[in-house]
Scaffold this motif. Structure first.
Motif: not given
Length: 64
Positions: A11-18
């Motif tokens: 979830a943290a990786i997805v939020a950072a990429v977004l």
């Protein structure tokens, strides 16, 4: 590493990429739009949303 940690990592990786994608979109709007008001609108909307996603990613990975 437990399952909950793995979910938080994803979830943290997805939020950072977004967040990075929204920052990129804001930068492209700043460079490509014709007048000052359009440029400022693109930067404020996209970068604010990008900052929200980056803060979400950081808060998911904070220890306390």
């Amino acid at each position: 590493m437990s399952g909950a940690d793995a979910v938080l990592d994803v979830a943290a990786i997805v939020a950072a990429v977004l967040g990075g994608l929204f920052f990129t979109a804001g930068t492209l709007g700043l460079l490509r739009f014709p007048d000052l008001r359009s440029r400022l609108h693109a930067v404020t909307k996209a970068d604010t949303l990008g900052l929200g996603f980056v803060m979400l990613a950081l808060s998911l990975r904070a220890d306390s």
